[in-house]
Every structure is written in C-alpha cells, then in structure tokens.
Design a protein around this motif. Structure first.
Motif, mmCIF file in Angstrom:
data_model
loop_
_atom_site.group_PDB
_atom_site.id
_atom_site.type_symbol
_atom_site.label_atom_id
_atom_site.label_comp_id
_atom_site.label_asym_id
_atom_site.label_seq_id
_atom_site.Cartn_x
_atom_site.Cartn_y
_atom_site.Cartn_z
ATOM 1 N N THR A 5 -96.257 43.713 -26.535
ATOM 2 C CA THR A 5 -97.422 44.556 -26.252
ATOM 3 C C THR A 5 -97.740 44.601 -24.772
ATOM 4 O O THR A 5 -98.657 45.277 -24.369
ATOM 5 N N ARG A 6 -96.959 43.851 -23.956
ATOM 6 C CA ARG A 6 -97.166 43.929 -22.527
ATOM 7 C C ARG A 6 -96.340 45.064 -21.937
ATOM 8 O O ARG A 6 -95.810 45.906 -22.655
ATOM 9 N N THR A 7 -96.189 45.093 -20.627
ATOM 10 C CA THR A 7 -95.547 46.222 -19.969
ATOM 11 C C THR A 7 -94.159 46.508 -20.513
ATOM 12 O O THR A 7 -93.288 45.665 -20.447
ATOM 13 N N PRO A 8 -93.905 47.681 -21.083
ATOM 14 C CA PRO A 8 -92.547 48.026 -21.510
ATOM 15 C C PRO A 8 -91.698 48.387 -20.298
ATOM 16 O O PRO A 8 -92.198 48.843 -19.275
ATOM 17 N N LEU A 9 -90.375 48.177 -20.400
ATOM 18 C CA LEU A 9 -89.479 48.562 -19.328
ATOM 19 C C LEU A 9 -89.339 50.079 -19.325
ATOM 20 O O LEU A 9 -89.270 50.719 -20.373
ATOM 21 N N ARG A 10 -89.278 50.654 -18.124
ATOM 22 C CA ARG A 10 -89.174 52.102 -18.039
ATOM 23 C C ARG A 10 -87.848 52.595 -18.619
ATOM 24 O O ARG A 10 -86.828 51.926 -18.571
ATOM 25 N N THR A 11 -87.865 53.796 -19.148
ATOM 26 C CA THR A 11 -86.645 54.384 -19.701
ATOM 27 C C THR A 11 -85.682 54.726 -18.577
ATOM 28 O O THR A 11 -86.064 55.276 -17.556
ATOM 29 N N ALA A 61 -102.050 43.634 -19.110
ATOM 30 C CA ALA A 61 -102.745 42.460 -19.625
ATOM 31 C C ALA A 61 -102.073 41.929 -20.876
ATOM 32 O O ALA A 61 -101.506 42.678 -21.679
ATOM 33 N N ASP A 62 -102.155 40.603 -21.043
ATOM 34 C CA ASP A 62 -101.699 39.987 -22.280
ATOM 35 C C ASP A 62 -102.571 40.484 -23.434
ATOM 36 O O ASP A 62 -103.740 40.836 -23.237
ATOM 37 N N PRO A 63 -102.027 40.488 -24.644
ATOM 38 C CA PRO A 63 -102.895 40.788 -25.799
ATOM 39 C C PRO A 63 -103.973 39.722 -25.904
ATOM 40 O O PRO A 63 -103.783 38.572 -25.499
ATOM 41 N N ALA A 64 -105.112 40.077 -26.445
ATOM 42 C CA ALA A 64 -106.230 39.135 -26.542
ATOM 43 C C ALA A 64 -105.857 37.941 -27.424
ATOM 44 O O ALA A 64 -105.186 38.092 -28.447
ATOM 45 N N TYR A 65 -106.303 36.758 -26.995
ATOM 46 C CA TYR A 65 -106.056 35.559 -27.783
ATOM 47 C C TYR A 65 -107.153 34.541 -27.496
ATOM 48 O O TYR A 65 -108.001 34.731 -26.610
ATOM 49 N N LYS A 66 -107.127 33.440 -28.244
ATOM 50 C CA LYS A 66 -108.148 32.407 -28.125
ATOM 51 C C LYS A 66 -107.499 31.059 -27.819
ATOM 52 O O LYS A 66 -106.409 30.763 -28.311
ATOM 53 N N ALA A 277 -97.985 28.070 -22.734
ATOM 54 C CA ALA A 277 -98.248 27.332 -23.977
ATOM 55 C C ALA A 277 -98.677 28.271 -25.093
ATOM 56 O O ALA A 277 -98.361 28.040 -26.270
ATOM 57 N N ALA A 278 -99.377 29.341 -24.745
ATOM 58 C CA ALA A 278 -99.852 30.310 -25.731
ATOM 59 C C ALA A 278 -98.800 31.339 -26.112
ATOM 60 O O ALA A 278 -99.057 32.205 -26.953
ATOM 61 N N GLY A 279 -97.612 31.278 -25.499
ATOM 62 C CA GLY A 279 -96.542 32.207 -25.841
ATOM 63 C C GLY A 279 -96.654 33.563 -25.199
ATOM 64 O O GLY A 279 -96.000 34.513 -25.643
ATOM 65 N N MET A 280 -97.451 33.684 -24.140
ATOM 66 C CA MET A 280 -97.607 34.965 -23.467
ATOM 67 C C MET A 280 -96.513 35.217 -22.431
ATOM 68 O O MET A 280 -96.320 36.347 -21.975
#
Length: 602
Positions: A5-11, A61-66, A277-280
């Motif tokens: 869900t973060r920045t995709p690589l450009r085509t 931005a990273d996806p929201a997490y806690k 640690a959160a896998g981001m």
C-alpha cells in the motif's frame, strides 16, 4: 511491481533491450571523464562522516497501524520515560501510527496484544510480567509480532529465557553519562540509514552480559576508546535487530537521558526501529560476521573504471550518473565459494545491476559476455527485474514483492556463490536460485562489478563487502618469500614488536623468514602481518610488521609477472634502492617490471 500500500514503482515505458552497463567514479560530487584505459581511482575522500545525512524524498505514508508502549518498572525508574512516551506519540502523529501507552501488565493477553504491530518496552526494569502474561507475549511474537526495546529494556526479566533471546543481550553495568562515538555498522536499516558512519552523542552507555553479534545483525556499536567505562573488549554493540521465533526484535541502548528524546537523530533512530519491527520496511537482520570490505565509503582504492558514465561519491555513497560503463573491483579475483553483500537504493524507476564472475578487463562488455548480472530495476520483464539473473532466470516475484523496499529506501543484496550455484537474497529473504551450466561462464571464478545504466538512472550503493566461504579457496601456504638476488623477505633481528623493519636478507631458514600466505590475502610471520605503515599510498611508504587487524593495509595480492600488490594503495611490494644487500628495507612503490618487485611466494 510491488503490491504493497506504499509507493508503487512507476510503470516502465519501454523494456530494456539488452544488458547495458556503465560505471565511472568521481571524487565527491564531480565525475571523472571517461577514458579507454583508466587508472585505479586515487581521489581522497573523508575517512568518516559524522553528520546525520539527509534522506531522499520520503515514500508515501505507511498504512495506519498501532503500537503499544509498555513502561512498567520493578526496579530503577528512569525520569526520561515520560519524555520517551511524548516522543513516540509525536512520531506516531507524524508517521501514521497510534500509540497506546500503559504500565498495566494485565494488558498482556493474546486478544489484547493482537491489534498491535509492535510492542515497545520503554526502559522497563525488573520482573514486569507474570507467567500467564509472558506466555501471551510469547504467543504474540511467535505469531509475527514486533518488539522494540529501548535502553533499560535490557535490564528486564533476567530469569525469562525467551525474553533474553528476544532482547538479544541483558544489562551488566554502566559508567557515568558521557559523550561517546557510535560507529554505524549498517547504513541500510531504516533505524540507521539517516546517520553518518560516526555518530557522536551523549547517553548512559550500557555494558552487556553477552555479545549479541552472533545472534543479531549489529546496526551500531560503541568505540570504547572514545569514552571511559566500556568493558566489552572493543566489540561493543549498542543497537541491533533480529528475526526471533517468528517475530521481529529491535533494540537500542540509547535513551537514558531526558534530552535523548528531543534529538532529531535519536528520534529518527527510534522511528526506523519501530517501522521495521512493525513490518513497514524490510532489512537483512541475519547475523553477519566474517565479511571484508571492498567499499566502505571512505576508500575506493582497488576499483577500476570501465566505459563512460560515472558515479558521484559523497557521504560514503556511490550514486550513478550517465553511462554506459562498469566499476569493477580489480584488487582481487574471487574464486571458489563466496558471498557478496551490498546495500543499494533507487531514487525512482531506475536501472542498474551487480555483475559476478567476469575476467579482468577495461572493456565493460566483458562482464556482459562472460559474467552474470543480478538486476536491480524492479519494473522490467520477469527475467530482467529485481533479483533476476539478467536474461537467464527470473526472481521469485511474490517473494521479491514481499522483500523489496520501494524507491527512496535502502535494500540489501546477498549474492551467495556455492560452486556454480547462485542464491540471491533480498533484505534477508531468498528470491532466486540459479545454477550456471554455460561452459563459457563461471560464477566461481572472476571479478565483482556494479553498473551505471545511463542518464536518468539514479541508483546508489553503500557498504560493499565479501566473505570467502571455502570451496576452492586456497589453503594457507607457508615458506620463504624470495626476492631480488635470491634473498629472502626477513624480519629484522627476529623481533615481533609492531613497526619492526621488514628487509631483504640471505636466506637462513629461521622463523623470521617463514611467511604464511593465507586466503584472506594476508602475509604473516612471527604471529603478525606484513603491513603498509599508516595505510599509506605514497611511493616509499614503509612496509613493516604489525598486529593483524583485517585492514586494507595488510592485504597483498600476487599479480601476473611476479609482483605483489597492495590493493588498497594500488602499489607494489618493492626492495628499496638500486643495490640490494642484506638489510635492504622493503617499501611501497608504483608497480613496474623491475627485478626488485619480483617475488616468489611459498
């Protein structure tokens, strides 16, 4: 293309038609002009970098997490805990994660922990969890949870073996709060990529009961000569990461002082540990020992330019520009079983690669025609995408997508050669397994190079290192080293003190003339190494006996024609003067074809 869900690589607009390459090297930010037969690069660059270094433009931005911040104390309580919680909340607000802070151990149940991507132990002390709570936390980690330990988290739960393994090492003692030099060993991990090679800061520097280096990837360590009170015999890790029983564990020894949590560099250090640690973000957190540096950011001696294009060199980082060409390590040809590791970063949709197994040549196409390229560009066809052996075997795309950090973030390759088998690891995850069957090519014999693909392809490299792992690695050879006039390389008066003169002398069979030539490129006698004084490179620099230390000043490579070259300086072992009697000193000198540079090794 990465499916996160973060920045995709450009085509990619058009597919790359062939394996093109380019590299040249320039001191600091200026590129050298291309030359058909360039000499080894000898430009001077800073020996270390002390400033925190700016990062490229941030990815989406990273996806929201806690995360859960746990700060219960059953022993000494740090006044900085409140500042730490405030800093972590600030980081969360700016980086899309929510912080729940607690000192209630009852929160440690399987159901309560499940929503959190990471649990931060913020200067906890003593026994803070009972048996049921420990079991719940173990379940959380084994289910893929993340742990972040800050400072006194190492002064916690001494009788809980699982926790000791998770933290990596436990507290032994500490001196007074003082300034010390932190040596940043891994500049690819998100917790340390923003730092220079040296980081001077003030804190309370823990000594640990054990050294975590054999079970964790050390990110930073202390220079014990820079402060008083270190007791870990000169190898003093202070921040590390590890994969542990299904989860991820990051620890930093910083954070004793209230002021730590106001430092931008330390805050960014904590953010990187939390994100990993959160896998981001991904990183290679496997233990690493036994590697020798080919490019450490402070010296590019031993590397040669083939073809046009260039690299800028700044902040210990090579960044590509122009093309086409290749930068290859001429100081040594690798044979048998070996492992190459290096860190790389793309700015966007960029192209580059790493070459293995090609013969020495100033023609960059020699690597294309005789070696193998491990690709970096992530948006090309399957056999030409990140982790692929270019034109021969695609990487495991699903595994690659999980392991790959997006443009703007650092990645780490391990390229492991065993016989003719090549395994490719991206950020510690295996993504390709290829076996060479082409009789014209061989992975187990040749040089290493990195590629500059062309204008607009912006790829950076750091920390290129290699481990010789056996296979056809030659056995150590012991005997006389004979030079001009049939005289032997000799240690003055059989003394073994650091700095003792090395000279020519009539061969006499004594231990002072008995040298061991090892696969690690050292030449040893009387328990010490043949050494270039001060790591110098000027003609006439003294060659002496010195305690073995693994530096480039103690590496010697036999060359065609009988010369013996020090790759770091690019110069040869030379018997001084024009008349060579007993007592003639040896020194470093520009390589030539004279008899005083011809040596017969054991």
């Amino acid at each position: 293309m990465r499916t996160c869900t973060r920045t995709p690589l450009r085509t990619l607009v058009g597919l790359v038609a062939g394996a093109t390459l380019a590299l040249a090297l320039a001191p600091q930010a200026a590129a050298l002009p291309a030359a058909p037969h360039p000499a080894p690069y000898t430009g001077k660059t800073p020996a270390s970098y002390t400033a925190e270094t700016p990062a490229p433009a941030a990815a989406a931005a990273d996806p929201a997490y806690k995360i859960l911040v746990f700060s219960r104390t059953a022993g000494f309580r740090h006044s900085s805990i409140d500042d730490g919680i405030t800093a972590l909340r600030d980081l969360g607000a700016a980086n899309n994660f929510t912080v729940d802070a607690t000192e209630d151990a009852q929160r440690f149940t399987v159901d309560n922990l499940a929503p959190y991507k990471a649990v931060v132990f913020l200067s906890t002390t003593g026994d803070v969890l009972d048996g049921a709570q420990q079991t719940a936390f173990e379940h959380y980690i084994r289910s893929g949870g993340g742990y972040v330990g800050i400072h006194a988290a190492a002064d916690t739960e001494y009788d809980w073996a699982f926790y000791g393994g998770l933290a990596g090492a436990l507290f032994h003692s500490h001196p007074a709060v003082q300034s010390a030099k932190v040596k940043v060993e891994d500049r690819a991990h998100d917790a340390t990529a923003h730092l220079g090679t040296d980081w001077q800061r003030t804190d309370e520097w823990y000594n640990y009961r054990t050294n975590p280096r054999t079970s964790a990837r050390v990110l930073a360590s202390l220079d014990e000569s820079s402060y008083s009170g270190g007791n870990m015999a000169g190898d003093h890790p202070i921040a590390w990461c590890k994969d542990y029983q299904g989860g991820r564990a990051f620890y930093t020894g910083g954070g004793h002082t209230d002021e730590s949590y106001a430092e931008p560099g330390f805050r960014r250090h904590l953010l990187g540990g939390i994100r990993w640690a959160a896998g981001m973000t991904e990183a290679d957190c496997r233990p690493e020992t036994g590697y020798s540096s080919l490019f450490d950011g402070s010296s590019t001696t031993g590397w040669r330019q083939a073809g046009p294009g260039g690299f800028t060199l700044a902040d210990g980082t090579l960044t590509s520009q122009g093309g086409l060409g290749m930068l290859w390590y001429a100081g040594r040809e690798f044979s048998g079983d070996y492992s190459v590791k290096l860190d790389w970063r793309m700015a966007g949709d960029d192209n580059s690669g790493v070459f293995l197994g090609f013969p020495a040549s100033d023609d960059p196409w020699s690597a294309v025609n005789n070696g193998y390229e491990i690709q970096i560009d992530a948006t090309d066809s399957p056999d030409r995408t990140t982790g692929s052996v270019y034109g021969y075997r695609s990487s495991d795309i699903a595994a690659r997508d999980v392991a790959l950090n997006p443009p703007g973030e650092w990645n780490t390759y391990e390229l492991r050669v065993t016989g003719e088998r090549l395994e490719v690891f991206l950020n510690g995850r295996k993504i390709n397994d290829f076996t060479n069957t082409d009789p014209v090519r061989s992975l187990r014999q040749g040089h290493i190079g990195i590629q500059n693909h062309g204008d607009g392809d912006d790829v950076s490299f750091r920390n290129i290192r290699v481990e010789q792992r056996g296979g056809q690695q030659p056995e150590p050879r012991t005997g006389e080293v004979k030079g001009v006039g049939g005289k032997c390389l000799d240690i003055d008066n059989s003394q073994s003190a650091d700095g003792t003169k090395v000279q020519l002398w009539t061969c006499n069979g004594t231990a002072a003339q008995r040298w061991t030539v090892s696969a690690d490129a050292t030449v040893k006698a009387l328990g010490k190494c043949l050494d270039v004084s001060g790591g110098g490179s000027a003609d006439g620099t003294k060659v002496q006996l010195w305690t073995c230390n693994g530096t480039g000043a103690q590496k010697w490579e036999p060359q065609a024609g009988g010369t013996v070259r020090n790759p770091q300086s690019g110069k040869c072992l030379d018997a001084s003067g024009g008349v060579w009697n007993d007592g003639t000193a040896v020194h470093l000198w520009t390589c030539h074809t004279g008899p005083n540079q011809k040596w017969t090794l054991p």
